[in-house]
Design an enzyme around this catalytic site. Structure first.
Site, PDB file in Angstrom:
ATOM      1  N   ASP A   1      37.904 -49.491 -27.087  1.00  0.00           N
ATOM      2  CA  ASP A   1      38.489 -50.800 -27.339  1.00  0.00           C
ATOM      3  C   ASP A   1      37.855 -51.886 -26.481  1.00  0.00           C
ATOM      4  O   ASP A   1      37.133 -51.597 -25.521  1.00  0.00           O
ATOM      5  CB  ASP A   1      40.018 -50.768 -27.117  1.00  0.00           C
ATOM      6  CG  ASP A   1      40.425 -49.868 -25.957  1.00  0.00           C
ATOM      7  OD1 ASP A   1      39.603 -49.656 -25.041  1.00  0.00           O
ATOM      8  OD2 ASP A   1      41.563 -49.366 -25.959  1.00  0.00           O
TER       9      ASP A   1
ATOM     10  N   ASN B   1      53.681 -45.951 -23.398  1.00  0.00           N
ATOM     11  CA  ASN B   1      54.394 -45.961 -24.684  1.00  0.00           C
ATOM     12  C   ASN B   1      53.754 -45.013 -25.698  1.00  0.00           C
ATOM     13  O   ASN B   1      54.058 -45.078 -26.881  1.00  0.00           O
ATOM     14  CB  ASN B   1      54.443 -47.389 -25.243  1.00  0.00           C
ATOM     15  CG  ASN B   1      53.046 -47.973 -25.483  1.00  0.00           C
ATOM     16  OD1 ASN B   1      52.052 -47.263 -25.358  1.00  0.00           O
ATOM     17  ND2 ASN B   1      52.985 -49.245 -25.832  1.00  0.00           N
TER      18      ASN B   1
ATOM     19  N   HIS C   1      50.540 -44.888 -26.511  1.00  0.00           N
ATOM     20  CA  HIS C   1      49.371 -45.380 -27.254  1.00  0.00           C
ATOM     21  C   HIS C   1      48.111 -44.632 -26.859  1.00  0.00           C
ATOM     22  O   HIS C   1      47.993 -44.120 -25.752  1.00  0.00           O
ATOM     23  CB  HIS C   1      49.216 -46.904 -27.129  1.00  0.00           C
ATOM     24  CG  HIS C   1      48.706 -47.417 -25.809  1.00  0.00           C
ATOM     25  ND1 HIS C   1      48.985 -48.684 -25.348  1.00  0.00           N
ATOM     26  CD2 HIS C   1      47.916 -46.859 -24.848  1.00  0.00           C
ATOM     27  CE1 HIS C   1      48.377 -48.875 -24.186  1.00  0.00           C
ATOM     28  NE2 HIS C   1      47.736 -47.780 -23.854  1.00  0.00           N
TER      29      HIS C   1
ATOM     30  N   GLU D   1      49.125 -49.176 -30.701  1.00  0.00           N
ATOM     31  CA  GLU D   1      50.471 -49.254 -30.156  1.00  0.00           C
ATOM     32  C   GLU D   1      51.464 -48.546 -31.090  1.00  0.00           C
ATOM     33  O   GLU D   1      51.143 -48.286 -32.257  1.00  0.00           O
ATOM     34  CB  GLU D   1      50.866 -50.732 -30.003  1.00  0.00           C
ATOM     35  CG  GLU D   1      49.937 -51.542 -29.091  1.00  0.00           C
ATOM     36  CD  GLU D   1      50.140 -51.258 -27.608  1.00  0.00           C
ATOM     37  OE1 GLU D   1      50.491 -50.116 -27.240  1.00  0.00           O
ATOM     38  OE2 GLU D   1      49.941 -52.183 -26.798  1.00  0.00           O
TER      39      GLU D   1
END
Ligand code: F6R
Length: 269
Positions: A67, A137, A139, A144
């Site tokens: 990313d 979380n 990811h 996400e």
């Protein structure tokens, strides 16, 4: 999934570096998928160290990062390009022309960046070994919770949790991007082999959800349950929420014994 639990974070990264070295031994021109964040920093240091000792060469490798932030230039110290140069590329013999990040700063239309990135991965022959961290979380990359489990490289809005987690990297008043371009979950799943590293107590819930929870877009990393060759390297703290801990340790011992008897032995998940 092969889940291997180590006493501490140092042992996790040592094993991670060992697996990268094994990949280079089998395929000197391997295509790597790299991650950023805090977790792999020590892994890169160890790889740099081994390179300096003459043990490893990245000369013929190609890499694709997961990313990149949107809205900051590649030469901004906060960009993932800068991170990769600083932590790794500047210290090994990889040809920077063969290192890719999904940057959109020179693109008129960020929506075109994803498909172009995917085409570059295909042209390179696909990713042999993808390195991943995991967000609190759940990811992976910047996929996400609620991301499509078959998503491709695209622009994503970061969750409040991720922005808070990553705010530690930004100084007061510094621009912190809310958007990023990330490989999709479908893209990540095409890697031939996946290595996920997680350390520390704060990752225990995400790790438990990934390994033992239901397959759900609300924990994007849970998709790894569907991949044939995933190795999860974690320390005791990150393993704290696992119910089948005893089994993972047993399987690891058996796999090691098989490797001793039959040579390279790939534990299948
Ligand atoms: C980074 C990335 C993220 C991180 C994750 C964990 O390229 O894709 O998914 O791996 O946010 O970050 P750390 O390691 O900082 O806890």
């Amino acid at each position: 999934m092969e889940v291997v639990i180590f006493k501490n974070a140092d042992k996790v990264t040592r094993r991670g570096a060992g697996l990268v070295a094994e990949m280079l031994g089998v395929k000197p021109n391997a295509v790597f998928g790299f991650a950023t964040g805090s977790t792999p920093i020590e892994l890169y240091r160890q790889l740099v160290d081994r390179h300096r000792k003459g043990e490893l060469s990245f000369r013929d490798t190609t890499s694709f990062n997961l990313d990149e932030y949107m809205g900051i230039a590649a030469d901004n110290p906060q960009s993932y390009r800068s991170y990769m140069n600083r932590e790794f590329f500047d210290h090994v013999d990889i040809d920077k022309n063969n290192t890719y990040l999904p940057a959109c700063e020179n693109s008129e239309n960020p929506q075109l960046v994803g498909p172009e990135y995917e085409a570059s991965i295909r042209r390179a022959g696909g990713i042999d070994l993808q390195i991943l961290g995991i967000g609190h979380n759940g990811h992976i990359g910047f996929n996400e919770p609620s991301s499509s489990l078959s998503s491709r490289t695209r622009v994503k809005t970061l969750t409040r949790r991720t922005l808070e987690d990553n705010s530690r990297m930004f100084s007061n008043g510094e621009f912190q991007p809310k958007l990023a371009i990330t490989m999709g979950i479908g893209t990540i799943m095409e890697a031939r082999r996946i290595l996920l590293l997680a350390t520390g107590k704060s990752k225990a819930d995400a790790v438990a959800a990934m390994v033992e929870g239901p397959l759900t877009a609300m924990c994007p990393a849970s998709i790894l349950q569907m991949h044939e060759r995933v190795t999860v390297l974690i320390d005791e703290d990150a393993a704290a929420g696992l119910k089948y801990r005893e089994y993972y340790d047993l399987a690891h011992r058996e796999n090691r014994a098989l490797k001793e008897r039959f040579g390279e032995f790939y534990a299948s998940g």
